[in-house]
Design a protein around this motif. Structure first.
Motif, PDB file in Angstrom:
ATOM      1  N   ALA B  94       0.837  -1.203   0.000  1.00 55.46           N
ATOM      2  CA  ALA B  94       0.000   0.000   0.000  1.00 55.46           C
ATOM      3  C   ALA B  94       0.870   1.251   0.000  1.00 55.46           C
ATOM      4  O   ALA B  94       0.579   2.227  -0.706  1.00 55.46           O
ATOM      5  CB  ALA B  94      -0.926  -0.013   1.215  1.00 55.46           C
ATOM      6  N   ILE B  95       1.967   1.210   0.781  1.00 54.20           N
ATOM      7  CA  ILE B  95       2.894   2.355   0.803  1.00 54.20           C
ATOM      8  C   ILE B  95       3.475   2.563  -0.591  1.00 54.20           C
ATOM      9  O   ILE B  95       3.566   3.693  -1.088  1.00 54.20           O
ATOM     10  CB  ILE B  95       4.006   2.121   1.843  1.00 54.20           C
ATOM     11  N   GLN B  96       3.840   1.457  -1.247  1.00 53.36           N
ATOM     12  CA  GLN B  96       4.398   1.565  -2.595  1.00 53.36           C
ATOM     13  C   GLN B  96       3.372   2.139  -3.569  1.00 53.36           C
ATOM     14  O   GLN B  96       3.710   2.971  -4.414  1.00 53.36           O
ATOM     15  CB  GLN B  96       4.850   0.182  -3.103  1.00 53.36           C
ATOM     16  N   ALA B  97       2.112   1.703  -3.439  1.00 48.17           N
ATOM     17  CA  ALA B  97       1.064   2.217  -4.323  1.00 48.17           C
ATOM     18  C   ALA B  97       0.893   3.715  -4.115  1.00 48.17           C
ATOM     19  O   ALA B  97       0.739   4.482  -5.073  1.00 48.17           O
ATOM     20  CB  ALA B  97      -0.255   1.492  -4.046  1.00 48.17           C
ATOM     21  N   LYS B  98       0.937   4.121  -2.854  1.00 52.87           N
ATOM     22  CA  LYS B  98       0.806   5.551  -2.539  1.00 52.87           C
ATOM     23  C   LYS B  98       1.939   6.351  -3.176  1.00 52.87           C
ATOM     24  O   LYS B  98       1.741   7.444  -3.701  1.00 52.87           O
ATOM     25  CB  LYS B  98       0.815   5.706  -1.016  1.00 52.87           C
ATOM     26  N   LYS B  99       3.142   5.756  -3.153  1.00 48.07           N
ATOM     27  CA  LYS B  99       4.300   6.485  -3.676  1.00 48.07           C
ATOM     28  C   LYS B  99       4.275   6.559  -5.189  1.00 48.07           C
ATOM     29  O   LYS B  99       4.545   7.602  -5.770  1.00 48.07           O
ATOM     30  CB  LYS B  99       5.590   5.784  -3.255  1.00 48.07           C
ATOM     31  N   HIS B 100       3.955   5.451  -5.840  1.00 44.90           N
ATOM     32  CA  HIS B 100       4.116   5.386  -7.292  1.00 44.90           C
ATOM     33  C   HIS B 100       2.851   5.798  -8.021  1.00 44.90           C
ATOM     34  O   HIS B 100       2.916   6.514  -9.010  1.00 44.90           O
ATOM     35  CB  HIS B 100       4.535   3.978  -7.710  1.00 44.90           C
ATOM     36  N   ALA B 101       1.682   5.345  -7.540  1.00 44.14           N
ATOM     37  CA  ALA B 101       0.443   5.687  -8.244  1.00 44.14           C
ATOM     38  C   ALA B 101      -0.241   6.888  -7.607  1.00 44.14           C
ATOM     39  O   ALA B 101      -1.242   7.361  -8.119  1.00 44.14           O
ATOM     40  CB  ALA B 101      -0.491   4.480  -8.243  1.00 44.14           C
ATOM     41  N   LYS B 102       0.296   7.370  -6.471  1.00 41.54           N
ATOM     42  CA  LYS B 102      -0.249   8.537  -5.772  1.00 41.54           C
ATOM     43  C   LYS B 102      -1.723   8.355  -5.413  1.00 41.54           C
ATOM     44  O   LYS B 102      -2.493   9.315  -5.432  1.00 41.54           O
ATOM     45  CB  LYS B 102      -0.099   9.809  -6.629  1.00 41.54           C
ATOM     46  N   THR B 103      -2.112   7.136  -5.125  1.00 41.28           N
ATOM     47  CA  THR B 103      -3.495   6.914  -4.718  1.00 41.28           C
ATOM     48  C   THR B 103      -3.560   5.781  -3.708  1.00 41.28           C
ATOM     49  O   THR B 103      -2.698   4.908  -3.692  1.00 41.28           O
ATOM     50  CB  THR B 103      -4.382   6.561  -5.923  1.00 41.28           C
ATOM     51  N   MET B 104      -4.571   5.839  -2.829  1.00 43.08           N
ATOM     52  CA  MET B 104      -4.821   4.742  -1.906  1.00 43.08           C
ATOM     53  C   MET B 104      -6.130   4.051  -2.267  1.00 43.08           C
ATOM     54  O   MET B 104      -6.611   3.188  -1.544  1.00 43.08           O
ATOM     55  CB  MET B 104      -4.896   5.265  -0.468  1.00 43.08           C
ATOM     56  N   ASN B 105      -6.740   4.446  -3.368  1.00 45.03           N
ATOM     57  CA  ASN B 105      -8.018   3.867  -3.765  1.00 45.03           C
ATOM     58  C   ASN B 105      -7.782   2.752  -4.787  1.00 45.03           C
ATOM     59  O   ASN B 105      -7.246   3.006  -5.861  1.00 45.03           O
ATOM     60  CB  ASN B 105      -8.894   4.960  -4.372  1.00 45.03           C
ATOM     61  N   PRO B 106      -8.158   1.516  -4.448  1.00 43.15           N
ATOM     62  CA  PRO B 106      -7.902   0.400  -5.376  1.00 43.15           C
ATOM     63  C   PRO B 106      -8.547   0.624  -6.739  1.00 43.15           C
ATOM     64  O   PRO B 106      -8.009   0.189  -7.758  1.00 43.15           O
ATOM     65  CB  PRO B 106      -8.547  -0.800  -4.688  1.00 43.15           C
ATOM     66  N   ASP B 107      -9.683   1.333  -6.782  1.00 42.64           N
ATOM     67  CA  ASP B 107     -10.375   1.549  -8.056  1.00 42.64           C
ATOM     68  C   ASP B 107      -9.569   2.441  -8.995  1.00 42.64           C
ATOM     69  O   ASP B 107      -9.758   2.396 -10.214  1.00 42.64           O
ATOM     70  CB  ASP B 107     -11.745   2.188  -7.815  1.00 42.64           C
TER      71      ASP B 107
END
Lengths: 248, 114
Positions: B94-107
């Motif tokens: 989740a931290i990686q997703a926040k960093k790279h995709a700049k989102t915490m929303n799976p959608d």
């Protein structure tokens, strides 16, 4: 797929799954009527056979010791995975963040509480095969003592206590020690992880043969694994809240 | 009454999956997954329960006292450890997703293109 479609699909599938689950539940023995042979035999024989008053510990570290080794290695691999995921993109070590705790009373109380937690954790690990407890349960309590130092004390003090090379060494030797104890049994001609020490007298700390050794190995592994997890997530937090790096 | 704990386990499982399906935040999703997994603890422990049985610990208790099944308790212990490790791994992702995709929303995550 839109949210609405997905929820509708889930609704249908969940109704089907619920029906199947309810149907299967009617085939289970009634609550409290379980007659599993293994549990009964173990409850009858393990306290005498292994001189271990806690039968769950005897199952975890002896009868199903191989299974527990797999469990330890899962923990080891997962923590390694977290470290690899989080360390790689962290280019530089972030500056130490300021500590939010300003009250001396809270600090003194929290840090002394960390000492008490440490003793409690050691006690739970040490008596794991005599009374309720064990390496896994006690290990989590021990790791919580480290976390208390950070929560009530300071991040700097926590980093000083939980130095990465030291924690990594502890984690490796916890997981490796378990395997080595298993191999020792092979060396003297028994099956892998066979209990190889004298069983002693049930209820004493010296009871259970090699169960105490495996218990301490997993206690060390669990403590170090959790402290390593805290290390990784807290360094991440240090990067995220670092005021010198505004999000672009 | 005699099936209630099993029904409870099924309920927790379904509620957990419902939470995962309609999740809008990765942290929420990880909590829902942990909840889903906790249904297996309820199931295992309630299967091993023996009416009026004590804990399978024979310290200060005579041998042969009625006790619950120790095997499922050991399995629950394994289950909890695995659940925690999975949660830790997913939080790191989740931290990686926040960093790279700049989102915490799976959608809002786009499919990965190679």
């Amino acid at each position: 797929m839109t949210r609405r479609v997905r929820l509708a699909l889930f609704g249908v599938a969940a109704c089907g799954l619920a029906a199947l689950l309810l149907w299967s539940i009617t085939g289970l023995p009634k609550f409290g009527d379980y007659h599993g042979a293994y549990g009964k035999i173990l409850n009858k024989r393990a306290p005498q056979e292994r001189q271990t008053s806690n039968v769950v510990a005897a199952v975890v570290f002896d009868y199903r010791g191989f299974d527990t080794m797999g469990e330890e290695l899962i923990l080891f691999a997962a923590v390694m995975g977290v470290a690899m995921l989080l360390r790689e993109p962290r280019e530089e070590e972030a500056p130490v963040p300021e500590d939010p705790v300003r009250s001396d009373a809270l600090r003194a109380f929290g840090v002394s509480f960390a000492g008490a937690t440490l003793v409690l954790g050691l006690w739970i690990v040490a008596h794991g095969y005599v009374t309720p407890g064990g390496g896994f349960q006690g290990g989590v309590v021990l790791a919580a003592a480290f976390l208390l130092v950070w929560l009530a004390g300071s991040y700097r003090a926590y980093r000083g206590l939980a130095r990465a090379p030291f924690v990594e060494l502890a984690e490796g030797s916890g997981a490796g020690g378990y395997v080595v104890i298993g191999l020792c049994a092979l060396l003297i001609g028994d099956a892998f992880l066979h209990n190889l020490l004298p069983y002693g007298v049930a209820g004493k700390l010296s009871s259970g043969g090699s169960i105490p050794l495996l218990n301490w190995a997993s206690g060390l592994e669990v403590t170090a694994a959790f402290v390593l997890l805290f290390n990784e997530f807290l360094s991440e937090r240090a990067v995220l809240i670092d005021p010198t790096r505004r999000p672009s | 009454m005699s099936y209630l704990p099993f029904v409870l386990a099924a309920w927790i499982f379904l509620v957990g999956i419902f939470g995962i399906v309609r999740s809008r935040h990765f942290i929420h999703l990880v909590v829902c997954l942990s909840l889903t997994q906790s249904s297996t603890y309820v199931l295992l422990l309630s299967i091993g329960y023996v009416k009026h049985g004590g804990a399978p610990i024979f310290k200060d208790v005579p041998l042969g006292t009625k006790a619950v099944d120790p095997v499922v308790q050991a399995l629950t212990l394994t289950d909890i450890v695995v659940s925690v490790t999975v949660a830790a791994l997913l939080l790191a992702l989740a931290i990686q997703a926040k960093k790279h995709a700049k989102t915490m929303n799976p959608d809002e995550l786009r499919p990965v293109r190679g």
